[in-house]
Design a protein around this motif. Structure first.
Motif, PDB file in Angstrom:
ATOM      1  N   ILE A 253      49.764  39.616  37.243  1.00  0.00           N
ATOM      2  CA  ILE A 253      48.553  38.808  37.379  1.00  0.00           C
ATOM      3  C   ILE A 253      48.535  37.721  36.303  1.00  0.00           C
ATOM      4  CG2 ILE A 253      47.054  40.249  35.895  1.00  0.00           C
ATOM      5  CD1 ILE A 253      44.916  39.813  38.258  1.00  0.00           C
ATOM      6  N   GLY A 254      48.099  36.526  36.700  1.00  0.00           N
ATOM      7  CA  GLY A 254      48.006  35.413  35.749  1.00  0.00           C
ATOM      8  C   GLY A 254      46.552  35.142  35.384  1.00  0.00           C
ATOM      9  N   PRO A 255      46.310  34.192  34.501  1.00  0.00           N
ATOM     10  CA  PRO A 255      44.941  33.934  34.026  1.00  0.00           C
ATOM     11  C   PRO A 255      43.943  33.580  35.141  1.00  0.00           C
ATOM     12  CG  PRO A 255      46.550  32.810  32.658  1.00  0.00           C
ATOM     13  CD  PRO A 255      47.307  33.377  33.817  1.00  0.00           C
ATOM     14  N   LYS A 256      44.399  32.793  36.119  1.00  0.00           N
ATOM     15  CA  LYS A 256      43.470  32.394  37.190  1.00  0.00           C
ATOM     16  C   LYS A 256      43.133  33.581  38.099  1.00  0.00           C
ATOM     17  CE  LYS A 256      44.583  27.498  37.313  1.00  0.00           C
ATOM     18  NZ  LYS A 256      45.418  26.461  37.946  1.00  0.00           N
ATOM     19  N   GLY A 257      44.173  34.368  38.425  1.00  0.00           N
ATOM     20  CA  GLY A 257      43.952  35.565  39.231  1.00  0.00           C
ATOM     21  C   GLY A 257      43.053  36.551  38.497  1.00  0.00           C
ATOM     22  N   TRP A 258      43.294  36.674  37.204  1.00  0.00           N
ATOM     23  CA  TRP A 258      42.471  37.562  36.360  1.00  0.00           C
ATOM     24  C   TRP A 258      41.000  37.158  36.458  1.00  0.00           C
ATOM     25  CZ3 TRP A 258      43.091  41.582  32.740  1.00  0.00           C
ATOM     26  CH2 TRP A 258      42.085  41.722  31.771  1.00  0.00           C
ATOM     27  N   ASN A 259      40.718  35.855  36.299  1.00  0.00           N
ATOM     28  CA  ASN A 259      39.332  35.374  36.351  1.00  0.00           C
ATOM     29  C   ASN A 259      38.694  35.668  37.702  1.00  0.00           C
ATOM     30  OD1 ASN A 259      39.430  34.501  33.756  1.00  0.00           O
ATOM     31  ND2 ASN A 259      39.763  32.342  34.253  1.00  0.00           N
ATOM     32  N   HIS A 260      39.463  35.426  38.773  1.00  0.00           N
ATOM     33  CA  HIS A 260      38.904  35.653  40.107  1.00  0.00           C
ATOM     34  C   HIS A 260      38.658  37.154  40.333  1.00  0.00           C
ATOM     35  CE1 HIS A 260      37.772  34.590  44.122  1.00  0.00           C
ATOM     36  NE2 HIS A 260      38.585  35.514  44.616  1.00  0.00           N
ATOM     37  N   LEU A 261      39.611  37.972  39.912  1.00  0.00           N
ATOM     38  CA  LEU A 261      39.465  39.423  40.077  1.00  0.00           C
ATOM     39  C   LEU A 261      38.211  39.932  39.353  1.00  0.00           C
ATOM     40  CD1 LEU A 261      40.535  42.237  40.919  1.00  0.00           C
ATOM     41  CD2 LEU A 261      41.823  42.265  38.768  1.00  0.00           C
ATOM     42  N   PHE A 262      37.981  39.444  38.136  1.00  0.00           N
ATOM     43  CA  PHE A 262      36.817  39.917  37.383  1.00  0.00           C
ATOM     44  C   PHE A 262      35.512  39.412  37.982  1.00  0.00           C
ATOM     45  CE2 PHE A 262      39.798  41.656  34.545  1.00  0.00           C
ATOM     46  CZ  PHE A 262      39.132  42.567  33.745  1.00  0.00           C
ATOM     47  N   THR A 263      35.563  38.218  38.572  1.00  0.00           N
ATOM     48  CA  THR A 263      34.370  37.737  39.271  1.00  0.00           C
ATOM     49  C   THR A 263      34.086  38.619  40.485  1.00  0.00           C
ATOM     50  OG1 THR A 263      34.848  35.504  38.526  1.00  0.00           O
ATOM     51  CG2 THR A 263      33.323  35.723  40.364  1.00  0.00           C
ATOM     52  N   LEU A 264      35.137  38.968  41.230  1.00  0.00           N
ATOM     53  CA  LEU A 264      34.966  39.869  42.377  1.00  0.00           C
ATOM     54  C   LEU A 264      34.414  41.228  41.910  1.00  0.00           C
ATOM     55  CD1 LEU A 264      38.345  39.339  44.286  1.00  0.00           C
ATOM     56  CD2 LEU A 264      36.086  38.580  45.044  1.00  0.00           C
ATOM     57  N   ALA A 265      34.930  41.698  40.771  1.00  0.00           N
ATOM     58  CA  ALA A 265      34.581  43.039  40.302  1.00  0.00           C
ATOM     59  C   ALA A 265      33.161  43.113  39.745  1.00  0.00           C
ATOM     60  CB  ALA A 265      35.587  43.487  39.237  1.00  0.00           C
ATOM     61  N   TYR A 266      32.778  42.102  38.977  1.00  0.00           N
ATOM     62  CA  TYR A 266      31.524  42.215  38.214  1.00  0.00           C
ATOM     63  C   TYR A 266      30.564  41.062  38.443  1.00  0.00           C
ATOM     64  CZ  TYR A 266      34.573  45.430  35.625  1.00  0.00           C
ATOM     65  OH  TYR A 266      35.445  46.429  35.273  1.00  0.00           O
ATOM     66  N   GLY A 267      30.945  40.131  39.303  1.00  0.00           N
ATOM     67  CA  GLY A 267      30.098  38.955  39.488  1.00  0.00           C
ATOM     68  C   GLY A 267      30.324  37.968  38.362  1.00  0.00           C
ATOM     69  N   LYS A 268      29.562  36.882  38.388  1.00  0.00           N
ATOM     70  CA  LYS A 268      29.735  35.819  37.393  1.00  0.00           C
ATOM     71  C   LYS A 268      29.425  36.322  36.004  1.00  0.00           C
ATOM     72  CE  LYS A 268      30.816  32.271  39.998  1.00  0.00           C
ATOM     73  NZ  LYS A 268      32.116  31.627  39.868  1.00  0.00           N
TER      74      LYS A 268
END
Ligand SMILES: [Zn+2]
Length: 268
Positions: A253-268
């Motif tokens: 996983i890269g930084p952009k994927g990481w950010n999207h995954l955490f948004t999916l997981a916990y919201g903004k």
């Protein structure tokens, strides 16, 4: 920690400890490098007369001089300093300092240094040679001691030592509160990659579970192992724009994927 008493050192201290000096051993990356250098300190002839408080390699740390005694590691900083020797060479590139072996060395060194910072109330910050000479408290390289006091010409741990990575590990191991709440999106941890346990893959696993890409019954582990890789692969299957070019089954996983995954997981 194994204790192999060095032969040459100054018993006792008359001034408080205020600085931690990082050295490298100019010795090969091997499983017994710390033990070998500790043995060398213990049996050193009178023509050398050197020591350090602790030696570390990728799999162990060996105590050579008690904190309350003065190791002879960095003239100018021996009376108020603690010295730690890391397996490796001053000529190493940043990449070489962050390879698998050296990350083990850095982690073992960070554990020792974090303990020292807490015990002796030393801030986990890198001092310049000028700050060292001015009497500030913190962490330096042997090269800074050479520059500040001019008593040796040693330049270890070299110009490419990854101070940013090392100090972030020291701070993490000192148990400082994370800058973000657990439920918010932490910064992408530099160096996160498959088949490695530094940095820990646990936050990634929690986010993968929260976002539905990993079974909640999978045990958490620092290691970015096959189950984590499979789940990241699933995530990229669904969001190929975050996968490495040409791969929809990327397990890293890269930084952009990481950010999207955490948004999916916990919201903004
Ligand atoms: Zn040195």
């Amino acid at each position: 920690m194994e204790f192999v008493q060095a032969r040459w050192y100054g018993p006792g201290r008359s001034v408080p400890i205020r600085v931690i000096v990082i050295h490298d051993m100019e010795a090969p990356e091997g499983p017994n490098t710390a033990e070998n250098v500790a043995h060398w300190f213990a049996t050193m002839s009178a023509s050398n007369k050197a020591s350090a408080h602790v030696c570390v390699d990728a799999n162990s740390a060996v105590r050579c001089v008690a904190d309350g005694d003065r190791a002879w590691h960095a003239p100018g900083a021996n009376s108020d300093g603690l010295g730690i020797e890391l397996a490796g060479y001053a000529r190493q590139t940043r990449e070489q300092w962050l390879d698998q072996y050296s990350k083990g060395v850095l982690e073992n060194a960070a554990r020792v240094v974090a303990g020292w910072c807490q015990k002796h109330n030393i801030p986990a910050v890198k001092l310049t040679a000028a700050e060292l000479a001015a009497g500030k408290r913190g962490i330096v390289g042997h090269r800074d001691v050479s520059a500040a006091y001019g008593q040796t010409n040693h330049t270890d741990p070299g110009p490419n030592f990854p101070w940013d990575y090392f100090l972030s590990r020291v701070n993490a191991l000192m148990g400082k509160p994370a800058p973000t709440k657990p439920s918010t999106r932490p910064a992408f941890p530099a160096g996160l990659k498959p088949n490695s346990s530094t940095p820990s893959a646990k936050p990634l696993q929690r986010a993968l579970k929260a976002a539905g890409f990993m079974n909640k019954t999978v045990a958490e582990s620092d290691n970015y192992g096959p189950k984590t890789q499979e789940s990241v692969g699933l995530f990229h299957r669904k969001y190929p724009q975050y996968a490495a070019q040409g791969s929809t089954w990327d397990v890293a996983i890269g930084p952009k994927g990481w950010n999207h995954l955490f948004t999916l997981a916990y919201g903004k």
